[in-house]
Design an enzyme around this catalytic site. Structure first.
Site, short mmCIF file in Angstrom:
data_model
loop_
_atom_site.label_atom_id
_atom_site.label_comp_id
_atom_site.label_asym_id
_atom_site.label_seq_id
_atom_site.Cartn_x
_atom_site.Cartn_y
_atom_site.Cartn_z
CG ASN A 216 -0.21 -0.15 2.52
OD1 ASN A 216 0.58 0.72 2.91
ND2 ASN A 216 -0.43 -1.26 3.21
CG ASP A 285 -7.16 -5.56 5.66
OD1 ASP A 285 -6.70 -5.51 6.81
OD2 ASP A 285 -7.71 -4.60 5.09
CE LYS A 295 8.99 -11.17 -14.48
NZ LYS A 295 9.86 -10.36 -15.35
N PRO A 311 -3.15 -12.52 9.12
CG PRO A 311 -1.32 -13.53 10.15
CD PRO A 311 -1.79 -13.04 8.82
CG ASP A 312 -7.37 -8.14 12.67
OD1 ASP A 312 -6.65 -7.27 13.22
OD2 ASP A 312 -8.52 -7.92 12.30
CB ILE A 313 -1.32 -7.30 14.00
CG1 ILE A 313 -0.56 -8.11 12.94
CG2 ILE A 313 -0.41 -6.97 15.18
CD1 ILE A 313 0.58 -7.33 12.28
CG LEU A 314 -5.84 -3.11 16.34
CD1 LEU A 314 -4.77 -2.59 17.29
CD2 LEU A 314 -6.40 -1.96 15.49
CE LYS A 343 -8.79 -1.02 12.61
NZ LYS A 343 -7.97 -0.37 11.55
CE LYS A 347 -9.94 -5.11 13.47
NZ LYS A 347 -8.85 -5.00 12.47
#
Length: 412
Positions: A216, A285, A295, A311-314, A343, A347
């Site tokens: 990103n 995500d 390649k 994995p959703d770290i938060l 959120k 979370k």
């Protein structure tokens, strides 16, 4: 950098291959408006000629205690007395050892022992020399005297070894000088002293094949500003950073990572030992379900890439937290506050920083930000357009206010 305008900086350059970076630093300091007096050791002149520094600073360059360009003063005492700051870059093991043991056998060491000005030391040497117990003991002694250190970088050294010992880049040293002089002009309250803080910053990269990845636009500027603000206010900071093009902040433990999994592992490792977690990193995500070992070649007009949830770290931090105060970030493009509030609750966070990345002056890649800080049981706190460092301090203020309020409520 306005803070450097008219400041007297004594730049001491010792004899190592990194002396060429000392010339680049002298140029940057002079361009920023500082009056730069350079002192070269005899060994340093074997790497870079004094004329180079004279051309860059437009000032006399000192190499010999017994050469006195102005007979009305003693040169090394004059330099020592008038310096606002002394910077040693590079500082070799030899120079560090002499200074730690009070040896004054050349122009530079004589000036160092005579000055009352603060001293910033940027070491550069072979990794084995840097790790030698004698060198480490000398640095610890100097630190106990009040000398400040800018840690060397890790990488391929001129000697061929790979490890810690590369002189910090001139831009990093310039930033440290500017920060130090700013602190001297306006001392920062150390209201975060004793707190251990974990900050995440930057993007993550999820490999598709050896040459492609999903990522990103995050630059890490917000997270780095938070880490630096917490450090300046006395906190012990661990910064888990995705791949960014920012200089490593001195005085901060930086853990470089690339993928979501690597960031997850680093955060979970350090979670039990910290009191505050500020997760400003923009993590992926989703990630490719399979990573090609070779390649990928074009095989047609369309390509389907199967992704799996990363994995959703938060969320995991929210589940595992015990005593930690957890802050998340919500970078949105619409319905910002509703998504952020959801959120915050979903979370199990204590606070969330929301911003509209489409708003001018906010979001990724900018030097400014516009945020709204949401906390449980508190009214939303809006920042207006600020530098990311100002937003960082506003966030740290909000965390302290929230913690104090919670502590007061528990005592009732």
């Amino acid at each position: 950098m306005q803070v450097l305008q008219g400041k007297r900086i004594v730049l001491g350059v010792a004899g190592g291959i990194a002396a060429f970076k000392g010339a680049a630093l002298a140029s940057k300091l002079a361009q920023a408006g500082a009056l730069v007096d350079v002192i070269l050791t005899e060994n340093a002149t074997q790497f870079v000629q004094p004329l180079t520094f004279q051309a860059l600073t437009h000032r006399h360059v000192y190499t010999d205690t017994f050469i006195e360009p102005d007979p009305s003063v003693i040169a090394h005492i004059e330099l020592a007395d008038k310096a606002d700051l002394v910077v040693l870059a590079p500082a070799t093991a030899n120079l560090i050892g002499k200074l730690a043991n009070g040896i004054a056998d050349n122009m530079l060491t004589s000036t160092l022992l005579a000055t009352k000005a603060p001293v910033l030391i940027a070491p550069a040497m072979n990794v084995n020399m840097y790790e030698h117990p004698a060198v480490q003991a000398n640095m610890q002694r100097l630190a106990s005297y009040g000398y400040r250190f800018l840690e060397p970088n890790e990488g391929l050294l001129a000697c061929g070894w790979i490890g810690k010992g590369r002189l910090a880049e001139p831009e990093e040293i310039l930033a440290a000088v500017s920060r130090f002089l700013t602190e001297e002009a306006s001392p920062v309250e150390h209201d975060w002293a004793g707190k251990k803080v974990l900050v995440t910053a930057g993007p993550t990269r999820e490999k598709i094949d050896p040459v492609r990845y999903i990522s990103n636009h995050s630059t890490g500027k917000m997270g780095y500003a938070i880490a630096e603000a917490a450090r300046d206010r006395g906190a012990d900071v661990v910064l888990v950073s995705g791949p960014v093009a920012l200089p490593k902040p001195d005085g901060v433990t930086v853990i470089p990572v690339e993928s979501v999994q690597q960031m997850y592992d680093a955060v979970m490792q350090h979670l039990p030992e910290v009191e505050v977690v500020i997760k400003s990193a923009a993590v992926s995500d989703y990630r490719p379900k399979t990573v090609s070992a070779q390649k990928m070649k074009k095989t047609g007009d369309d390509l389907s890439l199967e992704l799996e949830k990363a994995p959703d770290i938060l969320a995991e931090v929210g589940k595992r937290k015990t005593h930690q105060f957890v802050v998340g970030f919500a970078a949105e493009t619409h319905d910002v506050l509703n998504y952020a509030a959801d959120k915050l609750a979903r979370k199990n966070l204590d606070m969330i920083v929301a911003n509209d990345v489409l708003q001018e002056g906010a979001g990724m890649g900018t030097d400014t930000n516009i945020v709204t800080i949401l906390a449980r049981g508190s009214e939303p706190l809006q920042s207006g357009k600020m530098s990311k460092r100002e937003v960082a301090d506003k966030l740290l203020d909000a965390i302290l206010t929230n913690q104090r309020g919670a502590a007061a409520a528990s005592e009732r």
